[in-house]
Scaffold this motif. Structure first.
Motif, PDB file in Angstrom:
ATOM      1  N   LEU A   1       0.827  -1.204   0.000  1.00 13.30           N
ATOM      2  CA  LEU A   1       0.000   0.000   0.000  1.00 13.30           C
ATOM      3  C   LEU A   1       0.863   1.256   0.000  1.00 13.30           C
ATOM      4  N   VAL A   2       1.945   1.246   0.783  1.00  9.02           N
ATOM      5  CA  VAL A   2       2.825   2.408   0.848  1.00  9.02           C
ATOM      6  C   VAL A   2       3.571   2.588  -0.468  1.00  9.02           C
ATOM      7  N   ILE A   3       4.151   1.511  -0.969  1.00  4.84           N
ATOM      8  CA  ILE A   3       4.976   1.609  -2.184  1.00  4.84           C
ATOM      9  C   ILE A   3       4.140   2.005  -3.394  1.00  4.84           C
ATOM     10  N   HIS A   4       2.896   1.565  -3.458  1.00  2.00           N
ATOM     11  CA  HIS A   4       2.028   1.859  -4.603  1.00  2.00           C
ATOM     12  C   HIS A   4       1.312   3.199  -4.482  1.00  2.00           C
ATOM     13  N   GLY A   5       1.620   3.971  -3.456  1.00  2.00           N
ATOM     14  CA  GLY A   5       1.077   5.322  -3.358  1.00  2.00           C
ATOM     15  C   GLY A   5      -0.325   5.412  -2.788  1.00  2.00           C
ATOM     16  N   SER A   6      -0.757   4.427  -2.012  1.00  4.55           N
ATOM     17  CA  SER A   6      -2.108   4.454  -1.437  1.00  4.55           C
ATOM     18  C   SER A   6      -2.132   5.002  -0.020  1.00  4.55           C
ATOM     19  N   VAL A   7      -1.000   5.526   0.470  1.00  2.76           N
ATOM     20  CA  VAL A   7      -0.898   6.008   1.843  1.00  2.76           C
ATOM     21  C   VAL A   7      -0.429   7.458   1.830  1.00  2.76           C
ATOM     22  N   LEU A   8      -1.067   8.279   2.664  1.00  2.46           N
ATOM     23  CA  LEU A   8      -0.669   9.669   2.855  1.00  2.46           C
ATOM     24  C   LEU A   8      -0.049   9.806   4.238  1.00  2.46           C
TER      25      LEU A   8
ATOM     26  N   ASN B   1       0.776  12.730   6.793  1.00  2.00           N
ATOM     27  CA  ASN B   1       0.474  14.137   7.080  1.00  2.00           C
ATOM     28  C   ASN B   1      -0.075  14.857   5.854  1.00  2.00           C
ATOM     29  N   GLY B   2      -0.939  14.154   5.127  1.00  5.02           N
ATOM     30  CA  GLY B   2      -1.622  14.760   3.982  1.00  5.02           C
ATOM     31  C   GLY B   2      -0.874  14.705   2.675  1.00  5.02           C
ATOM     32  N   LYS B   3       0.330  14.137   2.639  1.00  7.85           N
ATOM     33  CA  LYS B   3       1.119  14.063   1.416  1.00  7.85           C
ATOM     34  C   LYS B   3       1.407  12.606   1.084  1.00  7.85           C
ATOM     35  N   LYS B   4       1.404  12.294  -0.213  1.00  5.56           N
ATOM     36  CA  LYS B   4       1.674  10.929  -0.636  1.00  5.56           C
ATOM     37  C   LYS B   4       3.086  10.522  -0.217  1.00  5.56           C
ATOM     38  N   HIS B   5       3.187   9.323   0.352  1.00  5.26           N
ATOM     39  CA  HIS B   5       4.465   8.833   0.872  1.00  5.26           C
ATOM     40  C   HIS B   5       4.662   7.408   0.383  1.00  5.26           C
ATOM     41  N   THR B   6       5.794   7.149  -0.256  1.00  5.65           N
ATOM     42  CA  THR B   6       6.047   5.848  -0.862  1.00  5.65           C
ATOM     43  C   THR B   6       7.252   5.132  -0.281  1.00  5.65           C
ATOM     44  N   ASP B   7       7.795   5.605   0.803  1.00  7.18           N
ATOM     45  CA  ASP B   7       8.942   4.961   1.451  1.00  7.18           C
ATOM     46  C   ASP B   7       8.436   4.143   2.626  1.00  7.18           C
TER      47      ASP B   7
ATOM     48  N   MET C   1       0.370  11.573  11.221  1.00  7.57           N
ATOM     49  CA  MET C   1      -0.912  10.978  10.852  1.00  7.57           C
ATOM     50  C   MET C   1      -0.782  10.304   9.499  1.00  7.57           C
ATOM     51  N   ILE C   2      -1.246   9.076   9.403  1.00 14.02           N
ATOM     52  CA  ILE C   2      -1.267   8.355   8.137  1.00 14.02           C
ATOM     53  C   ILE C   2      -2.724   8.152   7.711  1.00 14.02           C
ATOM     54  N   SER C   3      -2.946   8.192   6.416  1.00  6.92           N
ATOM     55  CA  SER C   3      -4.274   7.979   5.843  1.00  6.92           C
ATOM     56  C   SER C   3      -4.138   6.985   4.706  1.00  6.92           C
ATOM     57  N   VAL C   4      -5.047   6.014   4.648  1.00  8.88           N
ATOM     58  CA  VAL C   4      -5.017   4.972   3.646  1.00  8.88           C
ATOM     59  C   VAL C   4      -6.218   5.144   2.721  1.00  8.88           C
ATOM     60  N   ASP C   5      -5.986   4.991   1.438  1.00 11.61           N
ATOM     61  CA  ASP C   5      -7.066   5.093   0.453  1.00 11.61           C
ATOM     62  C   ASP C   5      -8.101   3.997   0.710  1.00 11.61           C
ATOM     63  N   PRO C   6      -9.374   4.349   0.950  1.00 13.24           N
ATOM     64  CA  PRO C   6     -10.374   3.297   1.218  1.00 13.24           C
ATOM     65  C   PRO C   6     -10.509   2.287   0.093  1.00 13.24           C
ATOM     66  N   ALA C   7     -10.233   2.709  -1.152  1.00 10.29           N
ATOM     67  CA  ALA C   7     -10.335   1.778  -2.276  1.00 10.29           C
ATOM     68  C   ALA C   7      -9.257   0.705  -2.240  1.00 10.29           C
ATOM     69  N   ALA C   8      -8.189   0.928  -1.459  1.00  9.76           N
ATOM     70  CA  ALA C   8      -7.103  -0.049  -1.379  1.00  9.76           C
ATOM     71  C   ALA C   8      -7.214  -0.947  -0.168  1.00  9.76           C
ATOM     72  N   ILE C   9      -8.148  -0.680   0.740  1.00 12.47           N
ATOM     73  CA  ILE C   9      -8.322  -1.508   1.926  1.00 12.47           C
ATOM     74  C   ILE C   9      -9.177  -2.706   1.560  1.00 12.47           C
TER      75      ILE C   9
ATOM     76  N   ARG D   1      12.086  10.142  11.411  1.00 10.43           N
ATOM     77  CA  ARG D   1      11.435  11.405  11.717  1.00 10.43           C
ATOM     78  C   ARG D   1      11.465  11.638  13.226  1.00 10.43           C
ATOM     79  N   SER D   2      11.976  12.783  13.611  1.00  8.45           N
ATOM     80  CA  SER D   2      12.101  13.085  15.035  1.00  8.45           C
ATOM     81  C   SER D   2      10.954  13.936  15.557  1.00  8.45           C
ATOM     82  N   ILE D   3      10.374  14.790  14.702  1.00  8.42           N
ATOM     83  CA  ILE D   3       9.293  15.675  15.110  1.00  8.42           C
ATOM     84  C   ILE D   3       8.142  15.488  14.140  1.00  8.42           C
ATOM     85  N   GLY D   4       6.950  15.293  14.671  1.00  6.69           N
ATOM     86  CA  GLY D   4       5.784  15.078  13.831  1.00  6.69           C
ATOM     87  C   GLY D   4       5.505  16.287  12.957  1.00  6.69           C
ATOM     88  N   GLY D   5       5.120  16.007  11.712  1.00  5.84           N
ATOM     89  CA  GLY D   5       4.764  17.061  10.777  1.00  5.84           C
ATOM     90  C   GLY D   5       5.938  17.668  10.054  1.00  5.84           C
TER      91      GLY D   5
END
Length: 320
Positions: free
Chosen positions: A155-162, A164-170, A180-188, A315-319
């Protein structure tokens, strides 16, 4: 996935997955024949063999998807953390403590002392795996937004996870408190309708029986007809087989299932008789202790500048 047969019954290595095959392996290691293999109370195995077996079992569950050199270099603490709270001086003068506003702190200190006396020391051995719990893919699995940590990585590698509101692929990123992480409901997966023929036939049978019950209930007076009616605006939710493990969520995660998001509140910790790191083994048992003994002897001690440049994102500080 490096090993295509990670759920092999012969090895019975527990993994971060709610697959029925893995749940069977978990049962074998907990209550079945495999439980005797990790009982080192009276065993002919040498200390080296005990440490090797414990290390293999711990690594199979906590981070088999992490390269061994990377795990030893970046995911192990130099020493086990000290989770003992700061001691407060207990006074016998209650009026003076009340005047100084120390009543609540002293009550907490007494409670901690009682827990330590009744439950023993905190299981700090499991905190050697705290850095693994910070990984974004492990956190998604802990929040019950994926069936396994391998699916969470996809899910992360394919770009289905945000993040802090930004797409994250690592998938190797270690979260900071407040992220905060958000997952695309279509990928769950458990929000999607089952596609296999067997599942479709079961759904048809359930729908037929439900329609029959609804017709019977509608012909009867009383509130039963209201119970049988369904709300089409509700989100469809299809539980996977053996879904009872999904009810567990660690204390350091704040999950919002309506928005398919979660917040990494703080780093996991431990207190007397309790560890916040989920593990199929005793948090302060022989397996965890022997695994720490193994890694405390073989982990690398020096880090050059070139090695520091290859450190996974921490990441040491959130956001930020």
């Amino acid at each position: 996935m490096r090993d295509a047969n990670i759920f092999a019954f012969r090895k019975a290595m527990p993994r971060m997955s709610w697959s029925p095959r893995n749940l069977y392996n978990l049962w074998r290691r907990s209550c079945g024949a495999g439980a005797a293999a990790i009982d080192f109370t009276r065993t002919p195995k040498t200390l080296f063999q005990q440490r090797w077996i414990s290390k293999a079992l711990v690594r199979a569950y906590h981070g088999d998807f992490i390269n061994e050199k990377i795990f030893k270099r970046w995911y192990l603490p130099d020493t086990l953390p000290d989770v003992r709270p700061r001691q407060h001086a207990l006074s016998t003068n209650g009026d003076l403590d009340a005047f100084a506003g120390r009543t609540e702190q002293l009550e907490r200190a007494k409670k901690r002392a009682y827990e330590k006396k009744t439950k023993g020391l905190a299981p700090v051995g499991s905190l050697m795996l705290a850095e693994v719990e910070r990984r974004i893919d492990v956190f998604i699995f802990r929040c019950c937004l994926a069936h396994s940590v391998y699916e969470a990585r996809r899910l992360v590698i394919h770009g289905s996870v945000l993040l802090n509101g930004k797409k994250h692929t690592d998938a190797n990123t270690r979260l900071a408190p407040g992220d905060m992480i958000s997952v695309d409901p279509a990928a769950i997966r458990f929000l999607q309708e089952p596609t296999s023929s067997k599942e479709e036939s079961k759904d048809e049978q359930l729908s037929d029986s439900a329609s029959e019950l609804e017709s019977l209930d509608s012909s009867r007076p009383g509130p039963s007809a209201k119970v049988a009616s369904t709300n089409p605006s509700l989100t469809p939710f299809h539980l996977p087989p053996y879904a009872s493990p999904f009810i567990f969520i660690p204390a350091y995660a704040e999950v919002s299932f309506p928005t398919c998001s979660a917040i990494y509140v703080r780093h996991p910790t431990a207190r007397p008789g309790y560890s916040e790191i989920p593990t199929p083994f005793d948090a302060d048992g022989e397996v965890i202790r022997l695994a720490w003994e193994w890694y405390s002897k073989v982990r690398p001690r020096t880090r050059s500048k070139s090695q520091m440049a290859r450190e996974p994102e921490n990441r040491s500080i959130g956001g930020q």
